[in-house]
Design an enzyme around this catalytic site. Structure first.
Site, PDB file in Angstrom:
ATOM      1  N   CYS A  80       0.893  -0.951   0.110  1.00 46.69           N
ATOM      2  CA  CYS A  80      -0.019  -0.131  -0.055  1.00 46.69           C
ATOM      3  C   CYS A  80       0.821   1.214  -0.142  1.00 46.69           C
ATOM      4  O   CYS A  80       1.667   1.482  -0.949  1.00 46.69           O
ATOM      5  CB  CYS A  80      -0.801  -0.301   1.137  1.00 46.69           C
ATOM      6  SG  CYS A  80      -2.560   0.751   0.879  1.00 46.69           S
ATOM      7  N   HIS A 171      -3.212  -5.044   2.044  1.00 50.47           N
ATOM      8  CA  HIS A 171      -2.581  -5.213   3.043  1.00 50.47           C
ATOM      9  C   HIS A 171      -2.687  -6.669   3.472  1.00 50.47           C
ATOM     10  O   HIS A 171      -3.692  -7.138   4.318  1.00 50.47           O
ATOM     11  CB  HIS A 171      -3.174  -4.693   4.398  1.00 50.47           C
ATOM     12  CG  HIS A 171      -3.031  -3.055   4.117  1.00 50.47           C
ATOM     13  ND1 HIS A 171      -2.203  -2.675   5.038  1.00 50.47           N
ATOM     14  CD2 HIS A 171      -3.772  -2.282   3.744  1.00 50.47           C
ATOM     15  CE1 HIS A 171      -2.153  -1.247   4.804  1.00 50.47           C
ATOM     16  NE2 HIS A 171      -3.055  -0.985   3.831  1.00 50.47           N
ATOM     17  N   GLU A 173      -0.933  -8.412   5.442  1.00 51.93           N
ATOM     18  CA  GLU A 173      -0.326  -8.346   6.962  1.00 51.93           C
ATOM     19  C   GLU A 173      -1.743  -8.330   8.026  1.00 51.93           C
ATOM     20  O   GLU A 173      -1.605  -8.477   9.008  1.00 51.93           O
ATOM     21  CB  GLU A 173       0.538  -7.376   7.257  1.00 51.93           C
ATOM     22  CG  GLU A 173       0.031  -5.970   7.748  1.00 51.93           C
ATOM     23  CD  GLU A 173      -0.253  -5.235   6.007  1.00 51.93           C
ATOM     24  OE1 GLU A 173      -0.247  -5.780   5.009  1.00 51.93           O
ATOM     25  OE2 GLU A 173      -0.405  -4.091   6.384  1.00 51.93           O
TER      26      GLU A 173
END
Ligand code: GLN
Length: 191
Positions: A80, A171, A173
């Site tokens: 991002c 994202h 994560e």
């Protein structure tokens, strides 16, 4: 293998938690010495606010050492805002940051309200993965033939690779799926 995570701002802790789950040693980079004392085998640039991170990278004299390491082949993974740090061209912003990757990206490409959503999509040879977009950029296009598209959503490129550089608009994560981190760790291992 030791992975460095840029920890100036944004979602760096979540990348650390993912690497813990994968039992991969990692450390946070907050100062130029964290980077220079023991350069990492691979570097993660988290999501957050690219303008703030770019400003801090410059103020802390981290921009040029990281840039040189990437140009010398250090594997890097930008998520991002991390992608925006890597892009050579931003369609709606005159600023450039690391500018090592032959990408043109557009910030906040989905508008303020539509910018955050979750979907699933095919990623390289990893099968279908969850994709969380938060005020996300999208990749307008590649600036050279070295860039491969790894994923698309609704006809828009959302993940790309150029040799040692991996960049995604979403994202990974923030999900439980470690596929994309594993993909990056393979890049680090095979260097
Ligand atoms: N909109 C942010 C930027 O322009 C990126 C958002 C994110 O990293 N989730 O930097």
């Amino acid at each position: 293998m030791r992975i460095g995570i840029l920890a100036l701002q944004g979602a760096f802790a979540e990348h650390g938690a993912m690497l813990d789950r994968l039992q991969v040693p990692h450390f946070e980079i907050r100062q130029v010495n964290d980077f220079l004392q023991a350069p990492p085998d691979g570097l993660i640039l988290p999501g957050g606010e690219s303008t703030t991170m770019g400003k801090l990278l410059r103020e802390l004299s981290l921009l040029e050492p990281i840039r040189q390491a990437i140009l010398a082949g250090m594997p890097v993974f930008g998520t991002c805002a991390g992608l925006l740090l890597l892009a050579k061209k931003l369609e709606n912003d005159d600023r450039r940051h690391l500018a090592t990757m032959d990408l043109c990206a557009q910030r906040n490409a989905y508008g303020r309200q539509l910018g955050s959503y979750e979907t699933e999509g095919a990623f390289a040879d990893c099968g279908t993965v969850p994709m969380v977009f938060i005020r996300a950029p999208h990749i307008v296009g590649a600036l050279s033939e070295e860039v491969e598209t790894l994923a698309q959503v609704n006809g828009r490129i959302v993940a790309a690779r150029q040799k040692n550089q991996l960049a995604v608009c979403f994202h990974p994560e923030l999900t439980r799926d470690p596929s994309i981190h594993r993909y990056f760790l393979q890049m680090v291992q095979s260097r």
